[in-house]
Design an enzyme around this catalytic site. Structure first.
Site, PDB file in Angstrom:
ATOM      1  N   SER A 168       0.840  -1.193   0.000  1.00  5.15           N
ATOM      2  CA  SER A 168       0.000   0.000   0.000  1.00  5.15           C
ATOM      3  C   SER A 168       0.885   1.258   0.000  1.00  5.15           C
ATOM      4  CB  SER A 168      -0.971  -0.046   1.178  1.00  5.15           C
ATOM      5  OG  SER A 168      -2.010   0.890   1.012  1.00  5.15           O
ATOM      6  N   ASP A 263      -9.620  -4.614  -5.325  1.00  7.68           N
ATOM      7  CA  ASP A 263      -8.924  -3.474  -4.729  1.00  7.68           C
ATOM      8  C   ASP A 263      -9.094  -2.247  -5.623  1.00  7.68           C
ATOM      9  OD1 ASP A 263      -7.210  -1.761  -3.411  1.00  7.68           O
ATOM     10  OD2 ASP A 263      -5.389  -2.891  -3.882  1.00  7.68           O
ATOM     11  N   HIS A 295      -8.249  -5.094  -0.953  1.00 10.16           N
ATOM     12  CA  HIS A 295      -6.993  -4.457  -0.567  1.00 10.16           C
ATOM     13  C   HIS A 295      -6.433  -5.083   0.709  1.00 10.16           C
ATOM     14  CE1 HIS A 295      -4.142  -1.141  -0.731  1.00 10.16           C
ATOM     15  NE2 HIS A 295      -4.414  -0.796   0.519  1.00 10.16           N
TER      16      HIS A 295
END
Length: 321
Positions: A168, A263, A295
């Site tokens: 991320s 995601d 995600h």
């Protein structure tokens, strides 16, 4: 008690729920990711860990991980510098989710890992996290001659097989660090490759099949502006790596990109992979998509089949010669 003289509660200046709130008095209330666990020997994975200070001036530490029975300095292990996610604003390297994940990864891949903690926005806006992570990388590289302050790295890390792995927002940082490497060579420190997992990249205009809903895109921009108040917007090179530089100068030879089907960042990962291949960069890239997953699912549900498969793929990447 007479409450007439008590100070009124500060008003919320910016609400970035479910992650954090910023109050008018400057206070930041983080709504998730506040738990921490100490380093320890983990009997489940047979991995030991300890914390070391890499930036005394900012009181920043990294957590080192090493598999048990690593006692042969003639057989050195790949070195992984891990950078956690959290939108630059929440979580830490010492959160139980990350601690447990790195324990498991180190056990499976048989690597030494350095999990970097960094200052968080909005109190310390982007690019503070990037600068801290670069300082940590330089601290790790100071061990390449075997004379650094930390014996685990001096004795057991293979500085010819270094990898940077970010998820991320950590993937964003990892990318920018490897873009910086060719300009600032770290002697004796060979970054072979990077793993970018569900990387936090964005842009003003949608790419691929990316969500075009105005409210969704506005919420992502709101979070980005909270992390980087001085930004020019979602085409700032810090968040959109396709603006202002060529991926051809990426300072490693191997890249593994992970995306998840459900995601919001999925199409950015595919776009990165395709642009990297088109750029003239001379390395090898692969992309892995986890079907039906959201995600950072591998952190939230680390024992599911998709998470296990992903971890095995990453472990294999670290051990390819």
């Amino acid at each position: 008690m007479d409450s007439s003289n008590s100070k009124p509660a500060a008003e919320v200046a910016q609400d970035v729920s479910p992650m954090f709130k910023i109050y008018e008095d400057g206070r930041v209330e983080r709504l998730i990711g506040n738990e921490i666990v100490p380093p320890s020997f983990d009997p489940k994975t047979s991995v030991d860990s300890k914390d070391v200070v890499y930036s005394p001036e900012n009181n920043l530490s990294a957590r080192l991980y090493i598999p048990k029975n690593t006692n042969n300095p003639n057989h050195k292990l790949p070195l992984v510098v891990y950078i956690y996610g959290g939108g630059f604003c929440i979580y830490s390297a010492f959160h139980p989710t990350y601690h447990n994940y790195v324990n498991t990864l180190v056990s499976e891949a048989k690597v030494i890992a350095v999990s970097v903690d960094h200052r968080r926005a909005p109190e310390n806006p982007v690019p503070c996290a990037h600068e801290d992570s670069w300082a940590a990388l330089k601290w790790v590289a100071s061990h390449a001659d075997g004379q650094g302050p930390e014996d685990w790295l001096n004795h057991y890390a293979d500085f010819e097989r270094v990898f940077i792995y970010g998820d991320s927002a950590g993937g964003n940082i990892a990318h920018h660090m490897v873009m910086r490497l060719p300009r600032e060579i770290l002697d004796g420190f060979n970054v072979v490759g990077i793993v970018l997992a569900h990387t936090y990249f964005w842009g003003k205009e949608p790419v691929g099949d990316e969500n075009t809903d105005a409210e969704t895109r506005a919420s992502i921009e709101k979070m980005w502006r909270a992390a980087c108040p001085g930004t020019s917007g979602c085409d700032d090179p810090q968040i959109n790596p396709f603006v202002g530089s060529s991926l051809a100068s990426l300072g490693c030879k191997r890249v593994q990109v992970h995306v998840a089907e459900k995601d919001l960042m999925r199409d950015r990962g595919w776009f990165y992979y395709e642009k990297l291949k088109e750029s003239g960069w001379g390395g090898e890239a692969e992309i892995v998509e986890s079907k039906g997953e959201p995600h950072i699912f591998y952190l939230l549900n680390p024992t599911c089949d998709s998470a296990v498969a992903m971890r095995k793929k990453i472990a294999s990447f670290f051990n390819e010669i």
